[in-house]
Design a protein around this motif. Structure first.
Motif, PDB file in Angstrom:
ATOM      1  N   ARG A  15     -22.473  -9.152 -24.043  1.00 42.20           N
ATOM      2  CA  ARG A  15     -23.005  -8.526 -25.251  1.00 42.20           C
ATOM      3  C   ARG A  15     -24.497  -8.211 -25.166  1.00 42.20           C
ATOM      4  O   ARG A  15     -25.099  -7.749 -26.116  1.00 42.20           O
ATOM      5  CB  ARG A  15     -22.733  -9.450 -26.449  1.00 42.20           C
ATOM      6  CG  ARG A  15     -21.237  -9.626 -26.730  1.00 42.20           C
ATOM      7  CD  ARG A  15     -20.582  -8.275 -26.731  1.00 42.20           C
ATOM      8  NE  ARG A  15     -19.231  -8.290 -27.290  1.00 42.20           N
ATOM      9  CZ  ARG A  15     -18.625  -7.175 -27.663  1.00 42.20           C
ATOM     10  NH1 ARG A  15     -19.226  -6.017 -27.530  1.00 42.20           N
ATOM     11  NH2 ARG A  15     -17.404  -7.214 -28.132  1.00 42.20           N
ATOM     12  N   LYS A  16     -25.097  -8.501 -24.019  1.00 41.76           N
ATOM     13  CA  LYS A  16     -26.538  -8.246 -23.860  1.00 41.76           C
ATOM     14  C   LYS A  16     -26.786  -6.860 -23.275  1.00 41.76           C
ATOM     15  O   LYS A  16     -25.920  -6.305 -22.593  1.00 41.76           O
ATOM     16  CB  LYS A  16     -27.147  -9.315 -22.939  1.00 41.76           C
ATOM     17  CG  LYS A  16     -27.071 -10.709 -23.556  1.00 41.76           C
ATOM     18  CD  LYS A  16     -28.188 -11.582 -23.035  1.00 41.76           C
ATOM     19  CE  LYS A  16     -28.455 -12.734 -23.966  1.00 41.76           C
ATOM     20  NZ  LYS A  16     -27.812 -13.983 -23.585  1.00 41.76           N
ATOM     21  N   LYS A  17     -27.979  -6.325 -23.549  1.00 40.73           N
ATOM     22  CA  LYS A  17     -28.337  -5.016 -23.001  1.00 40.73           C
ATOM     23  C   LYS A  17     -28.934  -5.186 -21.605  1.00 40.73           C
ATOM     24  O   LYS A  17     -29.730  -6.093 -21.371  1.00 40.73           O
ATOM     25  CB  LYS A  17     -29.362  -4.335 -23.916  1.00 40.73           C
ATOM     26  CG  LYS A  17     -28.721  -3.661 -25.126  1.00 40.73           C
ATOM     27  CD  LYS A  17     -29.777  -2.863 -25.870  1.00 40.73           C
ATOM     28  CE  LYS A  17     -29.358  -2.494 -27.269  1.00 40.73           C
ATOM     29  NZ  LYS A  17     -28.457  -1.396 -27.413  1.00 40.73           N
ATOM     30  N   SER A  18     -28.553  -4.305 -20.711  1.00 45.37           N
ATOM     31  CA  SER A  18     -29.072  -4.369 -19.348  1.00 45.37           C
ATOM     32  C   SER A  18     -30.374  -3.591 -19.239  1.00 45.37           C
ATOM     33  O   SER A  18     -30.616  -2.661 -19.999  1.00 45.37           O
ATOM     34  CB  SER A  18     -28.047  -3.770 -18.390  1.00 45.37           C
ATOM     35  OG  SER A  18     -26.921  -4.597 -18.331  1.00 45.37           O
ATOM     36  N   SER A  19     -31.188  -3.977 -18.268  1.00 49.85           N
ATOM     37  CA  SER A  19     -32.440  -3.247 -18.067  1.00 49.85           C
ATOM     38  C   SER A  19     -32.317  -2.312 -16.868  1.00 49.85           C
ATOM     39  O   SER A  19     -31.403  -2.434 -16.049  1.00 49.85           O
ATOM     40  CB  SER A  19     -33.595  -4.227 -17.876  1.00 49.85           C
ATOM     41  OG  SER A  19     -33.286  -5.111 -16.832  1.00 49.85           O
ATOM     42  N   GLU A  20     -33.254  -1.376 -16.784  1.00 52.02           N
ATOM     43  CA  GLU A  20     -33.227  -0.385 -15.705  1.00 52.02           C
ATOM     44  C   GLU A  20     -33.591  -1.036 -14.371  1.00 52.02           C
ATOM     45  O   GLU A  20     -34.359  -1.994 -14.332  1.00 52.02           O
ATOM     46  CB  GLU A  20     -34.231   0.729 -16.005  1.00 52.02           C
ATOM     47  CG  GLU A  20     -33.892   1.489 -17.268  1.00 52.02           C
ATOM     48  CD  GLU A  20     -34.049   2.991 -17.107  1.00 52.02           C
ATOM     49  OE1 GLU A  20     -34.963   3.394 -16.373  1.00 52.02           O
ATOM     50  OE2 GLU A  20     -33.261   3.727 -17.723  1.00 52.02           O
ATOM     51  N   VAL A  21     -33.057  -0.491 -13.314  1.00 55.05           N
ATOM     52  CA  VAL A  21     -33.414  -0.945 -11.975  1.00 55.05           C
ATOM     53  C   VAL A  21     -34.720  -0.250 -11.616  1.00 55.05           C
ATOM     54  O   VAL A  21     -34.828   0.969 -11.725  1.00 55.05           O
ATOM     55  CB  VAL A  21     -32.309  -0.562 -10.961  1.00 55.05           C
ATOM     56  CG1 VAL A  21     -32.718  -0.926  -9.547  1.00 55.05           C
ATOM     57  CG2 VAL A  21     -31.002  -1.235 -11.338  1.00 55.05           C
ATOM     58  N   GLU A  22     -35.739  -1.033 -11.222  1.00 54.37           N
ATOM     59  CA  GLU A  22     -37.028  -0.419 -10.916  1.00 54.37           C
ATOM     60  C   GLU A  22     -37.151  -0.003  -9.457  1.00 54.37           C
ATOM     61  O   GLU A  22     -37.662   1.081  -9.171  1.00 54.37           O
ATOM     62  CB  GLU A  22     -38.167  -1.341 -11.341  1.00 54.37           C
ATOM     63  CG  GLU A  22     -38.398  -1.179 -12.845  1.00 54.37           C
ATOM     64  CD  GLU A  22     -39.275  -2.232 -13.450  1.00 54.37           C
ATOM     65  OE1 GLU A  22     -40.060  -2.843 -12.704  1.00 54.37           O
ATOM     66  OE2 GLU A  22     -39.171  -2.436 -14.670  1.00 54.37           O
ATOM     67  N   THR A  23     -36.675  -0.865  -8.572  1.00 57.10           N
ATOM     68  CA  THR A  23     -36.682  -0.469  -7.162  1.00 57.10           C
ATOM     69  C   THR A  23     -35.326  -0.762  -6.550  1.00 57.10           C
ATOM     70  O   THR A  23     -34.734  -1.807  -6.798  1.00 57.10           O
ATOM     71  CB  THR A  23     -37.745  -1.238  -6.330  1.00 57.10           C
ATOM     72  OG1 THR A  23     -37.765  -2.590  -6.806  1.00 57.10           O
ATOM     73  CG2 THR A  23     -39.119  -0.643  -6.453  1.00 57.10           C
ATOM     74  N   LEU A  55     -27.745  -8.480 -15.523  1.00 52.25           N
ATOM     75  CA  LEU A  55     -28.077  -7.555 -16.617  1.00 52.25           C
ATOM     76  C   LEU A  55     -28.946  -6.392 -16.129  1.00 52.25           C
ATOM     77  O   LEU A  55     -30.097  -6.226 -16.527  1.00 52.25           O
ATOM     78  CB  LEU A  55     -28.720  -8.319 -17.770  1.00 52.25           C
ATOM     79  CG  LEU A  55     -27.718  -9.219 -18.522  1.00 52.25           C
ATOM     80  CD1 LEU A  55     -28.422 -10.151 -19.490  1.00 52.25           C
ATOM     81  CD2 LEU A  55     -26.662  -8.395 -19.246  1.00 52.25           C
ATOM     82  N   LYS A  56     -28.363  -5.594 -15.247  1.00 51.63           N
ATOM     83  CA  LYS A  56     -29.013  -4.407 -14.690  1.00 51.63           C
ATOM     84  C   LYS A  56     -28.088  -3.222 -14.871  1.00 51.63           C
ATOM     85  O   LYS A  56     -26.861  -3.366 -14.842  1.00 51.63           O
ATOM     86  CB  LYS A  56     -29.257  -4.599 -13.185  1.00 51.63           C
ATOM     87  CG  LYS A  56     -30.262  -5.676 -12.870  1.00 51.63           C
ATOM     88  CD  LYS A  56     -31.662  -5.114 -12.850  1.00 51.63           C
ATOM     89  CE  LYS A  56     -32.672  -6.217 -12.624  1.00 51.63           C
ATOM     90  NZ  LYS A  56     -33.956  -5.964 -13.238  1.00 51.63           N
ATOM     91  N   LYS A  57     -28.710  -2.022 -15.032  1.00 51.80           N
ATOM     92  CA  LYS A  57     -27.903  -0.818 -15.225  1.00 51.80           C
ATOM     93  C   LYS A  57     -27.363  -0.314 -13.894  1.00 51.80           C
ATOM     94  O   LYS A  57     -27.907   0.595 -13.282  1.00 51.80           O
ATOM     95  CB  LYS A  57     -28.749   0.252 -15.913  1.00 51.80           C
ATOM     96  CG  LYS A  57     -29.089  -0.111 -17.345  1.00 51.80           C
ATOM     97  CD  LYS A  57     -29.752   1.010 -18.084  1.00 51.80           C
ATOM     98  CE  LYS A  57     -29.980   0.594 -19.529  1.00 51.80           C
ATOM     99  NZ  LYS A  57     -30.564   1.661 -20.334  1.00 51.80           N
TER     100      LYS A  57
END
Ligand code: ZN
Length: 172
Positions: A15-23, A55-57
Protein backbone atom coordinates in the motif's frame (compact mmCIF):
# COMPACT_ATOMS: atom_id res chain seq x y z
CA UNK A 1 19.51 -14.53 -10.10
CA UNK A 2 17.37 -15.13 -7.09
CA UNK A 3 13.76 -16.13 -6.75
CA UNK A 4 12.25 -13.42 -4.58
CA UNK A 5 9.46 -13.70 -2.06
CA UNK A 6 6.22 -12.21 -3.36
CA UNK A 7 4.30 -10.24 -0.75
CA UNK A 8 0.60 -11.03 -0.42
CA UNK A 9 -2.28 -8.75 0.41
CA UNK A 10 -2.85 -7.67 3.16
CA UNK A 11 0.73 -6.46 3.52
CA UNK A 12 1.30 -2.78 4.38
CA UNK A 13 4.23 -2.53 1.90
CA UNK A 14 1.84 -3.18 -0.99
CA UNK A 15 0.00 0.00 0.00
CA UNK A 16 3.04 2.30 -0.02
CA UNK A 17 4.08 4.57 -2.88
CA UNK A 18 7.30 3.72 -4.68
CA UNK A 19 9.98 6.25 -5.46
CA UNK A 20 11.74 6.88 -8.76
CA UNK A 21 14.96 5.10 -9.60
CA UNK A 22 17.73 7.71 -9.71
CA UNK A 23 20.56 5.68 -11.14
CA UNK A 24 20.36 2.42 -13.02
CA UNK A 25 23.32 0.41 -11.79
CA UNK A 26 24.29 -3.25 -11.46
CA UNK A 27 22.09 -3.58 -8.40
CA UNK A 28 19.06 -2.31 -10.33
CA UNK A 29 19.75 -4.77 -13.14
CA UNK A 30 20.22 -7.63 -10.70
CA UNK A 31 16.88 -6.79 -9.13
CA UNK A 32 15.19 -6.66 -12.54
CA UNK A 33 16.69 -10.04 -13.52
CA UNK A 34 15.51 -11.59 -10.27
CA UNK A 35 12.06 -10.03 -10.63
CA UNK A 36 11.76 -11.52 -14.11
CA UNK A 37 12.80 -14.99 -12.91
CA UNK A 38 10.38 -14.72 -9.98
CA UNK A 39 7.57 -13.73 -12.34
CA UNK A 40 8.31 -16.59 -14.77
CA UNK A 41 8.43 -19.08 -11.93
CA UNK A 42 5.18 -17.89 -10.29
CA UNK A 43 4.02 -17.90 -13.18
CA UNK A 44 2.70 -14.46 -14.01
CA UNK A 45 2.71 -11.88 -16.80
CA UNK A 46 3.65 -8.82 -14.74
CA UNK A 47 5.44 -7.97 -11.50
CA UNK A 48 6.19 -4.66 -9.81
CA UNK A 49 9.08 -4.09 -7.36
CA UNK A 50 6.83 -3.30 -4.35
CA UNK A 51 5.45 -6.84 -4.69
CA UNK A 52 8.89 -8.13 -3.74
CA UNK A 53 9.28 -5.55 -1.00
CA UNK A 54 11.29 -2.95 -2.92
CA UNK A 55 9.58 0.45 -3.03
CA UNK A 56 11.02 1.51 -6.40
CA UNK A 57 9.24 2.23 -9.67
CA UNK A 58 10.35 -0.90 -11.49
CA UNK A 59 8.13 -3.27 -13.46
CA UNK A 60 8.70 -6.40 -15.49
CA UNK A 61 6.15 -7.70 -17.99
CA UNK A 62 6.15 -10.59 -20.45
CA UNK A 63 3.01 -11.39 -22.39
CA UNK A 64 4.54 -14.12 -24.56
CA UNK A 65 2.50 -17.31 -24.57
CA UNK A 66 3.98 -20.57 -23.30
CA UNK A 67 4.96 -21.81 -26.76
CA UNK A 68 6.40 -18.46 -27.84
CA UNK A 69 9.92 -17.14 -27.25
CA UNK A 70 10.21 -14.99 -24.14
CA UNK A 71 9.73 -11.27 -24.68
CA UNK A 72 10.53 -9.46 -21.43
CA UNK A 73 9.70 -5.80 -21.07
CA UNK A 74 11.63 -3.91 -18.38
CA UNK A 75 10.03 -0.66 -17.25
CA UNK A 76 11.73 1.84 -14.96
CA UNK A 77 10.09 5.08 -13.76
CA UNK A 78 6.85 4.60 -15.72
CA UNK A 79 4.77 7.62 -16.61
CA UNK A 80 1.40 7.16 -18.24
CA UNK A 81 1.21 10.12 -20.63
CA UNK A 82 -2.22 9.41 -22.01
CA UNK A 83 -5.19 7.11 -21.49
CA UNK A 84 -7.97 6.53 -24.01
CA UNK A 85 -11.56 7.45 -23.28
CA UNK A 86 -12.55 4.11 -24.68
CA UNK A 87 -12.75 1.53 -21.92
CA UNK A 88 -12.11 -2.17 -21.79
CA UNK A 89 -13.13 -4.80 -19.25
CA UNK A 90 -10.80 -7.69 -18.56
CA UNK A 91 -10.47 -10.33 -15.92
CA UNK A 92 -7.47 -9.50 -13.74
CA UNK A 93 -5.46 -11.49 -11.30
CA UNK A 94 -2.40 -10.61 -9.25
CA UNK A 95 0.52 -12.57 -7.81
CA UNK A 96 -0.07 -10.70 -4.53
CA UNK A 97 -3.73 -11.78 -4.49
CA UNK A 98 -3.39 -15.48 -5.28
CA UNK A 99 -6.46 -17.42 -6.33
CA UNK A 100 -8.72 -14.44 -6.89
CA UNK A 101 -9.78 -12.99 -10.22
CA UNK A 102 -12.23 -10.25 -11.10
CA UNK A 103 -13.30 -8.11 -14.01
CA UNK A 104 -11.84 -4.61 -13.98
CA UNK A 105 -12.70 -1.78 -16.35
CA UNK A 106 -9.84 0.48 -17.42
CA UNK A 107 -8.94 2.71 -20.39
CA UNK A 108 -8.44 0.45 -23.41
CA UNK A 109 -5.26 2.15 -24.60
CA UNK A 110 -2.49 4.08 -22.93
CA UNK A 111 0.77 5.75 -23.82
CA UNK A 112 3.70 5.01 -21.54
CA UNK A 113 7.02 6.77 -21.12
CA UNK A 114 9.74 4.88 -19.26
CA UNK A 115 13.39 3.95 -19.07
CA UNK A 116 14.37 0.53 -20.36
CA UNK A 117 16.84 -2.00 -18.89
CA UNK A 118 19.78 0.13 -20.05
CA UNK A 119 18.29 3.45 -18.98
CA UNK A 120 17.24 4.51 -22.44
CA UNK A 121 14.06 6.59 -22.56
CA UNK A 122 11.27 4.93 -24.48
CA UNK A 123 7.64 5.48 -25.31
CA UNK A 124 5.09 2.86 -26.23
CA UNK A 125 1.44 2.96 -27.09
CA UNK A 126 -0.28 -0.05 -25.58
CA UNK A 127 -3.64 -1.61 -26.36
CA UNK A 128 -5.80 -4.36 -24.83
CA UNK A 129 -3.90 -6.84 -22.62
CA UNK A 130 -0.62 -4.90 -22.61
CA UNK A 131 -2.46 -1.69 -21.72
CA UNK A 132 -4.32 -3.42 -18.87
CA UNK A 133 -1.12 -5.02 -17.63
CA UNK A 134 0.80 -1.72 -17.69
CA UNK A 135 -1.96 0.11 -15.80
CA UNK A 136 -2.19 -2.72 -13.25
CA UNK A 137 1.59 -2.66 -12.63
CA UNK A 138 1.85 1.14 -12.54
CA UNK A 139 -0.93 1.05 -9.93
CA UNK A 140 1.31 -1.20 -7.78
CA UNK A 141 3.91 1.60 -7.76
CA UNK A 142 1.21 3.87 -6.30
CA UNK A 143 0.05 1.35 -3.69
CA UNK A 144 -3.11 0.48 -5.61
CA UNK A 145 -4.35 -3.08 -6.15
CA UNK A 146 -6.94 -4.30 -8.65
CA UNK A 147 -9.36 -5.17 -5.84
CA UNK A 148 -9.60 -1.42 -5.10
CA UNK A 149 -11.74 -1.14 -8.25
CA UNK A 150 -14.30 -3.67 -6.99
CA UNK A 151 -17.30 -3.05 -4.77
CA UNK A 152 -16.47 -2.74 -1.07
CA UNK A 153 -18.38 -5.95 -0.42
CA UNK A 154 -16.39 -7.94 -2.96
CA UNK A 155 -13.08 -6.38 -1.91
CA UNK A 156 -13.70 -7.09 1.78
CA UNK A 157 -14.65 -10.67 0.99
CA UNK A 158 -11.40 -11.27 -0.93
CA UNK A 159 -9.28 -9.66 1.82
CA UNK A 160 -11.03 -11.78 4.44
CA UNK A 161 -10.20 -14.94 2.50
CA UNK A 162 -6.58 -13.82 2.06
CA UNK A 163 -6.22 -13.16 5.78
CA UNK A 164 -7.62 -16.62 6.48
CA UNK A 165 -5.27 -18.23 3.95
CA UNK A 166 -2.31 -16.40 5.51
CA UNK A 167 -3.25 -17.63 9.00
CA UNK A 168 -3.54 -21.19 7.73
CA UNK A 169 -0.14 -20.90 6.05
CA UNK A 170 1.40 -19.68 9.30
CA UNK A 171 0.01 -22.53 11.38
CA UNK A 172 1.16 -25.19 8.91
ZN1 ZN B 1 -0.60 -7.28 -9.40
Amino acid sequence: MTILNILKEPDPILRKKSSEVETINQETKKLMDSMLETMYQAPGIGLAAPQVGVLKKIIVIDLAKEDEPKKPLFIINPKILWKSEELNTREEGCLSIPGHYAEVTRPKKCKLQFLDYNGKQKEIEADDLLSTCIQHEVDHCDGILFIDYLSKLKKDMIIKKLVKAKKEEETN
